[in-house]
Scaffold this motif. Structure first.
Motif, PDB file in Angstrom:
ATOM      1  N   ASP A   1       0.806  -1.223   0.000  1.00  0.00           N
ATOM      2  CA  ASP A   1       0.000   0.000   0.000  1.00  0.00           C
ATOM      3  C   ASP A   1       0.838   1.272   0.000  1.00  0.00           C
ATOM      4  O   ASP A   1       0.341   2.349  -0.324  1.00  0.00           O
ATOM      5  N   LEU A   2       2.107   1.158   0.353  1.00  0.00           N
ATOM      6  CA  LEU A   2       2.937   2.348   0.500  1.00  0.00           C
ATOM      7  C   LEU A   2       3.208   3.051  -0.822  1.00  0.00           C
ATOM      8  O   LEU A   2       3.510   4.247  -0.842  1.00  0.00           O
ATOM      9  N   THR A   3       3.131   2.333  -1.920  1.00  0.00           N
ATOM     10  CA  THR A   3       3.404   2.937  -3.229  1.00  0.00           C
ATOM     11  C   THR A   3       2.180   3.005  -4.129  1.00  0.00           C
ATOM     12  O   THR A   3       2.268   3.506  -5.247  1.00  0.00           O
ATOM     13  N   THR A   4       1.054   2.523  -3.645  1.00  0.00           N
ATOM     14  CA  THR A   4      -0.139   2.431  -4.485  1.00  0.00           C
ATOM     15  C   THR A   4      -0.550   3.765  -5.078  1.00  0.00           C
ATOM     16  O   THR A   4      -0.906   3.855  -6.266  1.00  0.00           O
ATOM     17  N   ASP A   5      -0.506   4.800  -4.283  1.00  0.00           N
ATOM     18  CA  ASP A   5      -0.996   6.109  -4.735  1.00  0.00           C
ATOM     19  C   ASP A   5       0.086   6.979  -5.367  1.00  0.00           C
ATOM     20  O   ASP A   5      -0.183   8.139  -5.724  1.00  0.00           O
ATOM     21  N   LEU A   6       1.273   6.461  -5.518  1.00  0.00           N
ATOM     22  CA  LEU A   6       2.341   7.260  -6.130  1.00  0.00           C
ATOM     23  C   LEU A   6       2.191   7.272  -7.648  1.00  0.00           C
ATOM     24  O   LEU A   6       1.896   6.244  -8.253  1.00  0.00           O
ATOM     25  N   PRO A   7       2.386   8.424  -8.266  1.00  0.00           N
ATOM     26  CA  PRO A   7       2.286   8.485  -9.738  1.00  0.00           C
ATOM     27  C   PRO A   7       3.412   7.696 -10.395  1.00  0.00           C
ATOM     28  O   PRO A   7       4.543   7.649  -9.888  1.00  0.00           O
ATOM     29  N   GLU A   8       3.127   7.088 -11.517  1.00  0.00           N
ATOM     30  CA  GLU A   8       4.109   6.226 -12.163  1.00  0.00           C
ATOM     31  C   GLU A   8       5.301   6.984 -12.728  1.00  0.00           C
ATOM     32  O   GLU A   8       6.352   6.390 -12.965  1.00  0.00           O
ATOM     33  N   ASP A   9       5.156   8.294 -12.908  1.00  0.00           N
ATOM     34  CA  ASP A   9       6.277   9.075 -13.443  1.00  0.00           C
ATOM     35  C   ASP A   9       7.086   9.766 -12.340  1.00  0.00           C
ATOM     36  O   ASP A   9       7.916  10.640 -12.614  1.00  0.00           O
ATOM     37  N   ILE A  10       6.869   9.374 -11.104  1.00  0.00           N
ATOM     38  CA  ILE A  10       7.624   9.962  -9.992  1.00  0.00           C
ATOM     39  C   ILE A  10       9.098   9.644 -10.159  1.00  0.00           C
ATOM     40  O   ILE A  10       9.476   8.565 -10.633  1.00  0.00           O
ATOM     41  N   ASP A  11       9.975  10.582  -9.775  1.00  0.00           N
ATOM     42  CA  ASP A  11      11.415  10.346  -9.947  1.00  0.00           C
ATOM     43  C   ASP A  11      12.163  10.144  -8.628  1.00  0.00           C
ATOM     44  O   ASP A  11      13.314   9.688  -8.634  1.00  0.00           O
ATOM     45  N   VAL A  12      11.516  10.471  -7.497  1.00  0.00           N
ATOM     46  CA  VAL A  12      12.149  10.287  -6.186  1.00  0.00           C
ATOM     47  C   VAL A  12      11.162   9.624  -5.233  1.00  0.00           C
ATOM     48  O   VAL A  12      10.042  10.106  -5.072  1.00  0.00           O
ATOM     49  N   ILE A  13      11.577   8.532  -4.606  1.00  0.00           N
ATOM     50  CA  ILE A  13      10.749   7.851  -3.608  1.00  0.00           C
ATOM     51  C   ILE A  13      11.538   7.737  -2.310  1.00  0.00           C
ATOM     52  O   ILE A  13      12.650   7.207  -2.292  1.00  0.00           O
ATOM     53  N   ASP A  14      10.964   8.253  -1.219  1.00  0.00           N
ATOM     54  CA  ASP A  14      11.545   8.149   0.118  1.00  0.00           C
ATOM     55  C   ASP A  14      10.555   7.422   1.024  1.00  0.00           C
ATOM     56  O   ASP A  14       9.472   7.937   1.307  1.00  0.00           O
TER      57      ASP A  14
END
Length: 372
Positions: free
Chosen positions: A69-82
């Motif tokens: 669930d931690l990445t479910t709502d992140l946009p697919e074109d995001i360039d930085v994930i923390d």
């Protein structure tokens, strides 16, 4: 992106004071629910087990977040994930294959044991990978696919061997602080490496080929190991910072070819004489704190020296002798001599005599400024 290179170098402390025992038990609900989302208190009665223990049922299990669930709502074109301090155990469940534009991935302070899933990261995009403070024992061969990596942080894990990074030819910063590494190896292909951190490991020697191929290395941090001798450093022609604090050194040696060295940190060793710096004329900072040195000598040629940190040795020479060695250092600014006989036996006149002896460029004595 935060890395292990945040350093706090002081005259009386070894290079890294980073504490491993961070709080790993933060409740994940603190990240996934705000105060306004807190479930109401209910009157549900507890159940009783056959052993007589009471168990209160969780009326709101949806507030416990799964890794997926931690990445479910992140946009697919995001360039930085923390994703920091979230008790993540599985890379696979993060579905990282979705993020084709990812350049930086930070998964500090989690519970990750395997990093084989990094193969799904965009090989041509990812430049920063941070697994600081996890439970990794093995560097997966899949890491070698990430050939555009510039920064790799595997500090505070359980790694025993440096391997499977030989194809990371663009790597500039490599952090292995506080692992279980006993040998520096498999780095010769990393021609662009500038910073190598290996503090807090199990190194007991510097092997003959340890630094072969690392001609562009500028900083190396080796504090808190068990290295007895400075040897085999000759390939490091462009090294500017050498930190080997809290080891087992008895002598300053082996630095003849490090002509570009600017900062040398050898505090908390067993060195008895200040020597071996004949070719290191670019030195600006020399840290010999907490050794067994009895005299400041053999540094009058270091015309770029600004700082000498020599507290807690056995320095017992006259102020006149000290002045003869140091008075012609044109940019010298800071000296630490506290805890030496020269200070302990002259407490009332110590500062005044140093000011008179060391010349007009002196600005600080034992952490106290003498001029505004």
């Amino acid at each position: 992106m935060s890395t292990s290179q945040d350093k706090d170098i002081t005259p009386t402390a070894a290079h890294f004071e980073a504490e491993q025992d961070q709080d790993q038990e933060q409740d994940v609900t603190n990240v996934t629910s705000s105060p306004s989302q807190t479930p109401p208190i209910t009157d549900t009665a507890p159940t009783t087990t056959s052993q007589g223990m009471q168990v209160i049922e969780d009326e709101h299990p949806e507030f416990i977040t799964a890794d997926s669930d931690l990445t479910t709502d992140l946009p697919e074109d995001i360039d930085v994930i923390d994703l920091i301090h979230l008790k993540i155990r599985s890379l696979e469940e993060l579905n990282l294959y979705r993020f084709k534009e990812l350049t930086q991935l930070c998964l500090r302070q989690n519970l990750i044991e395997s990093i084989s899933e990094v193969e799904v990261l965009p090989h041509d995009k990812i430049t920063d990978l941070d697994f600081y403070d996890n439970r990794i024992k093995h560097i997966s061969s899949n890491v070698n696919y990430l050939t555009n990596l510039k920064n790799l942080d595997l500090s505070f894990n359980k790694i025993k061997n440096i391997k499977n990074i030989d194809k990371l030819i663009n790597l500039e910063n490599l952090y292995f602080v506080q692992n279980k590494i006993s040998k520096i190896e498999n780095l010769s292909t990393l021609k662009n490496l500038k910073n190598l951190e290996l503090g807090g490991n199990r190194l007991q020697e510097l092997e003959k080929d340890a630094f072969v191929g690392l001609e562009n290395l500028q900083e190396i941090w080796l504090g808190k190991n068990a290295i007895p001798k400075l040897v085999n450093l000759s390939p490091l022609k462009n090294l500017k910072i050498l930190s080997i604090q809290a080891n087992r050194l008895k002598k300053i040696e082996g630095l003849e070819e490090l002509t570009n060295l600017e900062e040398l940190y050898v505090s908390n060793n067993f060195i008895s004489k200040l020597e071996g710096l004949e070719n290191n004329k670019k030195l600006t900072i020399l840290d010999i704190t907490a050794n067994k040195i009895t005299k400041i000598e053999n540094i009058s040629h270091l015309k770029q020296l600004t700082d000498l940190w020599a507290s807690f040795n056995k320095i017992d020479q006259s102020f006149q002798s000290l002045g003869e060695e140091m008075t012609d250092l044109p940019v010298f600014e800071t000296i630490y001599l506290e805890g030496n006989p020269i200070q302990l036996q002259n407490e009332t006149s110590y500062r005044r005599k140093l000011i008179l002896t060391l010349g007009p460029s002196l600005q600080k004595i034992d952490a106290t400024f003498i001029r505004g």
